[in-house]
Design a protein around this motif. Structure first.
Motif, mmCIF file in Angstrom:
data_model
loop_
_atom_site.group_PDB
_atom_site.id
_atom_site.type_symbol
_atom_site.label_atom_id
_atom_site.label_comp_id
_atom_site.label_asym_id
_atom_site.label_seq_id
_atom_site.Cartn_x
_atom_site.Cartn_y
_atom_site.Cartn_z
ATOM 1 N N GLY A 465 0.834 -1.191 0.000
ATOM 2 C CA GLY A 465 0.000 0.000 0.000
ATOM 3 C C GLY A 465 0.868 1.241 0.000
ATOM 4 N N TRP A 466 0.263 2.393 -0.313
ATOM 5 C CA TRP A 466 1.027 3.634 -0.405
ATOM 6 C C TRP A 466 0.333 4.749 0.356
ATOM 7 C CZ3 TRP A 466 5.751 3.899 -2.631
ATOM 8 C CH2 TRP A 466 6.100 2.885 -3.524
ATOM 9 N N THR A 467 1.122 5.647 0.936
ATOM 10 C CA THR A 467 0.589 6.844 1.562
ATOM 11 C C THR A 467 1.380 8.041 1.053
ATOM 12 O OG1 THR A 467 0.084 5.601 3.559
ATOM 13 C CG2 THR A 467 0.140 7.984 3.768
ATOM 14 N N VAL A 468 0.684 9.111 0.684
ATOM 15 C CA VAL A 468 1.350 10.379 0.377
ATOM 16 C C VAL A 468 0.959 11.339 1.484
ATOM 17 C CG1 VAL A 468 1.543 12.285 -1.237
ATOM 18 C CG2 VAL A 468 1.308 9.949 -2.082
ATOM 19 N N ARG A 469 1.940 11.828 2.233
ATOM 20 C CA ARG A 469 1.634 12.656 3.396
ATOM 21 C C ARG A 469 2.208 14.059 3.205
ATOM 22 N NH1 ARG A 469 3.477 9.378 7.323
ATOM 23 N NH2 ARG A 469 5.489 10.361 7.277
ATOM 24 N N ARG A 470 1.384 15.059 3.512
ATOM 25 C CA ARG A 470 1.874 16.431 3.415
ATOM 26 C C ARG A 470 1.392 17.217 4.620
ATOM 27 N NH1 ARG A 470 0.124 19.103 -1.794
ATOM 28 N NH2 ARG A 470 -1.745 17.869 -1.499
ATOM 29 N N SER A 471 2.308 17.708 5.410
ATOM 30 C CA SER A 471 1.928 18.577 6.519
ATOM 31 C C SER A 471 1.651 19.964 5.958
ATOM 32 C CB SER A 471 3.051 18.636 7.549
ATOM 33 O OG SER A 471 4.118 19.393 7.035
ATOM 34 N N PHE A 472 1.148 20.841 6.802
ATOM 35 C CA PHE A 472 0.865 22.212 6.392
ATOM 36 C C PHE A 472 2.110 22.859 5.779
ATOM 37 C CE2 PHE A 472 0.698 26.727 7.566
ATOM 38 C CZ PHE A 472 -0.461 27.088 6.902
ATOM 39 N N PHE A 473 3.250 22.669 6.468
ATOM 40 C CA PHE A 473 4.490 23.297 5.989
ATOM 41 C C PHE A 473 4.987 22.638 4.715
ATOM 42 C CE2 PHE A 473 4.400 23.892 10.622
ATOM 43 C CZ PHE A 473 4.270 25.274 10.632
ATOM 44 N N ARG A 475 3.048 21.390 2.427
ATOM 45 C CA ARG A 475 2.200 21.904 1.344
ATOM 46 C C ARG A 475 2.692 23.266 0.892
ATOM 47 N NH1 ARG A 475 -1.867 19.657 4.495
ATOM 48 N NH2 ARG A 475 -2.678 21.621 5.291
ATOM 49 N N ALA A 485 4.088 1.027 2.335
ATOM 50 C CA ALA A 485 3.781 0.091 3.423
ATOM 51 C C ALA A 485 4.136 -1.318 2.980
ATOM 52 C CB ALA A 485 2.304 0.169 3.776
ATOM 53 N N HIS A 492 7.375 0.153 7.099
ATOM 54 C CA HIS A 492 7.112 1.207 6.125
ATOM 55 C C HIS A 492 8.429 1.892 5.785
ATOM 56 C CE1 HIS A 492 7.383 4.448 9.169
ATOM 57 N NE2 HIS A 492 7.001 3.466 9.955
ATOM 58 N N ARG A 501 4.713 17.230 -6.915
ATOM 59 C CA ARG A 501 4.144 16.827 -8.203
ATOM 60 C C ARG A 501 4.716 15.493 -8.689
ATOM 61 N NH1 ARG A 501 7.879 20.490 -8.797
ATOM 62 N NH2 ARG A 501 9.620 20.019 -10.201
ATOM 63 N N TRP A 504 3.135 10.901 -7.124
ATOM 64 C CA TRP A 504 2.387 9.774 -7.711
ATOM 65 C C TRP A 504 3.096 9.189 -8.918
ATOM 66 C CZ3 TRP A 504 -1.161 7.132 -5.216
ATOM 67 C CH2 TRP A 504 -1.760 7.722 -4.107
ATOM 68 N N LEU A 506 6.282 8.685 -8.935
ATOM 69 C CA LEU A 506 7.200 7.735 -8.304
ATOM 70 C C LEU A 506 6.446 6.453 -7.961
ATOM 71 C CD1 LEU A 506 9.787 6.872 -6.730
ATOM 72 C CD2 LEU A 506 8.808 8.030 -4.762
#
Lengths: 522, 164
Positions: A465-473, A475, A485, A492, A501, A504, A506
């Motif tokens: 599985g995959w997760t793309v995570r972006r905090s406020f900073f 972004r 995962a 992980h 950009r 996805w 990757l």
């Protein structure tokens, strides 16, 4: 004493035959080992009995306690029996609470052998059977005390199941791209190729890790508890040292202290390294890898190749500076992270890893850096806390007088933090290996860190599985962290602060079609 | 390398989700406020500036947490299940997009806490062989959750392969 080991079967007839098999005892020499281990284990209780005995002038208490411990130790041999049937291996134990542990032979995934000093002197070994499940300590299937001569045959017979199972469940996860490098799992007896061999000169890398401090620190702590530090401080050598140090000045005294600590820690690290990893050998036996190591206590670990999902090269800053590295296998199942090579020369790590993964690219492929935003974030993180601390000190200096000399530390700290940030940026990177042949495996390679740096290489088939995570900073900076995962290794693996950009793209290049119906290609 | 962008998942949580998050946040803030009341009583001097500053600060934070965060979160949260994968977008300050192929799914759980039951909501958790790979779809209407679970188990049953 030794019964023949029947080959693996699974039928009603075999089970009936198994029920008829006699139970066998462990090696008789364990009658010598058990008392020693129990006495060591119960040393505090025996000591209490001894004190009680001398105080009441009645030595009989000590003798009674000792006799009880010895008798209990001996019952362990009399109450423990085992048998190796065609369907299961079974272990029966316990004096009051009888327990039978049965392991189906087709579930056996690893057979590990260990021999502590006393076992080795008596020609004994401990055999541990693993099924890939998590077992609590002391709960697993352990034959403590077999004749060492009997062990290789038993181990080979028990592992024969792994060889056939690995061939049977040849799923996409199997390493297709390596079949030409690794001799294919041939019928028994499997070809044995030595792929890693320890050399005494490797011990020069041992001090370049923090294991020495890890050994020294608890010892010092323990001694301090018992007041040994006071005794050392009062001794002539140290008080003389303190007198000469006061003549030399504090900086030099500190330098001498640090050097002494480093010397002791290095020596401890070397000793630990030799005891744990001395005479290391890694042998490829087709479907399994066998790793033997240890100078006093010998360990023999089996790695099921079908469960291999990748490898990690660990290079701490210190180790990197002297051209060393460590190699860890990423596996699914019980031993998720298994050290294959301890601190060793880099080229040796490269050679073993190339053999293990089937191509050199995982070790050598150049990595893509993550760009300006990632660099900026490294610097903010390294310099931020230092600047905050300096501001806090400056505010405090308004009320308390600070000697001007201490301000010289500020630029040193800032330069060190900037250097760390730059190194962290240079080490940050990732790469994707496309299959070298149609239908071959793809690989995700990700590297991060500075003081400790890991290069993780994961096979795409192991990613669930995959997760793309972006905090406020993140972004705001236009970067994202991609997290793969997996059931293997650390669970992980992250590609940190990649341009958002590309995230996805990757993912799609590692596991094509991972974006499913939501992906848009341009 | 083709450039890949992702569409957002199509479906939103239940509109009642905002209320759920607000209630949960409010319950969480009960503890600090209770502690402040106890402190004020013990100290006997509750009009002095440390009390007022702490009280105002926690009032502002609680207001944001209860009033603003649920709306922000609702604007972000999305989910969708295709024939082969489950995909969610969650979070507010830190946002996550998570995708897992249904062929790698091991279990599908439905969870209903006391507040969920009060509002008729449920949370669906899809676990994979990796502890880091679980996909959670929060605050669904009970009927929608049941439908999602039925769909997931049906697809997972169809594609039976080793999920590690």
């Amino acid at each position: 004493m030794t019964a023949p080991i029947p080959p693996t079967e699974s039928s009603a007839a075999a089970e009936a035959e198994e029920a008829e098999l006699p139970w066998q005892r462990l090696a008789k020499r364990m009658l010598l080992v058990h008392p020693v281990t129990e006495v060591v284990k119960l040393a505090p209780a025996l000591l209490a009995a001894l004190v009680l005995g001398t105080q009441s002038d009645n030595e009989i208490w000590t003798l009674v306690a000792l006799a009880a411990v010895l008798a209990y130790a001996l019952t362990r041999w009399f109450t423990t029996t085992y048998r190796v049937g065609p369907v299961h291996v079974q272990l029966r134990s316990g004096l009051f609470q009888r327990k039978v542990l049965s392991v189906p032979r087709n579930r056996i995934r690893s057979v590990d052998v260990e021999a502590r000093v006393l076992h080795r002197v008596l020609g004994l070994a401990v055999l541990r059977v693993g099924t890939g499940q998590h077992a609590k300590d002391g709960e697993g299937f352990k034959l403590d005390g077999l004749d060492a001569k009997q062990v290789p045959a038993l181990r080979a017979a028990l592992l024969a199941g792994v060889t056939t199972a690995a061939r049977r469940t040849d799923t996409a996860a199997r390493r297709e791209d390596t079949t030409d490098a690794v001799p294919a799992a041939s019928p028994a007896p499997p070809a044995q190729t030595e792929i890693g061999h320890w050399s005494p000169s490797w011990v020069r890398y041992a001090p370049f890790s923090l294991t020495g401090l890890a050994v020294v620190a608890p010892v010092v702590g323990l001694l301090a508890q018992y007041g040994a530090v006071q005794w050392v401080a009062d001794s002539g050598v140290v008080s003389g040292g303190v007198r000469s140090a006061s003549r030399l000045g504090i900086p030099i005294a500190i330098a001498i202290g640090v050097l002494a600590l480093l010397a002791v820690a290095s020596a401890a690290a070397c000793v630990r390294y030799l005891l744990r990893w001395g005479r290391l050998r890694v042998v490829d036996a087709g479907a399994t890898l066998h790793q033997t190591s240890g100078l006093l206590t010998t360990r023999e670990v089996t790695l099921d190749v079908a469960r291999l999902r990748g490898a990690t090269v660990q290079e701490s800053l210190l180790l990197r500076s002297v051209g060393g590295a460590e190699l860890e296998a990423i596996m699914t199942g019980r031993l998720r992270r298994q050290k294959v090579l301890p601190q060793a020369p880099r080229r040796e790590v490269e050679r073993v890893m190339t053999y293990l993964l089937g191509s050199a690219a995982q070790f050598t492929a150049p990595l893509r850096r993550h760009g300006r935003a990632a660099a900026r974030r490294r610097f903010t993180r390294a310099l931020g806390p230092v600047l905050l601390a300096l501001v806090a000190v400056a505010i405090a200096a308004a009320t308390v007088h600070v000697q001007w000399g201490w301000w010289l530390i500020a630029p040193v700290l800032l330069v060190a933090a900037a250097a760390l940030a730059w190194d962290r940026y240079c080490n940050l990177g990732h790469a994707v290996l496309a299959p070298t042949e149609p239908g071959g495996a793809r690989w995700l390679i990700t590297r991060a860190g500075s003081l400790s740096r890991d290069r993780d290489c994961i096979q795409s088939a192991g990613i669930v599985g995959w997760t793309v995570r972006r905090s406020f900073f993140q972004r705001r900076a236009g970067v994202a962290t991609v997290c793969a995962a997996t059931a293997a290794g650390k669970g992980h693996y992250e590609v940190v602060d990649l341009p958002a950009r590309d995230a996805w793209s990757l993912i799609d290049s590692v596991t094509p079609g991972a974006g499913d119906v939501w992906a848009r290609y341009s | 390398m083709a450039h890949v962008t992702m569409l957002d998942p199509a479906r939103r949580p239940s509109p009642k989700a905002k209320r759920l998050w607000a209630i949960n946040a409010a319950l969480l803030w009960l503890v600090p406020f209770a502690a402040q009341v106890v402190w004020a009583i013990l100290d006997d001097n509750w009009t002095t500036w440390p009390h007022v500053v702490v009280f105002v600060a926690s009032l502002v934070l609680a207001g944001l947490h209860i009033g603003v965060v649920p709306i922000w979160r609702y604007a972000v949260h999305r989910w969708e299940i295709s024939d082969t994968a489950v995909y969610t977008k969650t979070g507010w300050f830190t946002q996550e997009q998570r995708i897992a192929p249904v062929s790698r799914v091991q279990t599908v759980d439905t969870e209903r806490g006391p507040i969920d039951r009060l509002l008729g909501l449920a949370t669906v958790t899809v676990t994979t062989a990796s502890a880091a790979g679980a996909v959670t779809i929060t605050a669904l209407d009970q009927a929608v959750a049941d439908e999602a679970v039925a769909k997931l188990t049906e697809i997972a049953g169809r594609t039976g392969e080793d999920a590690t």
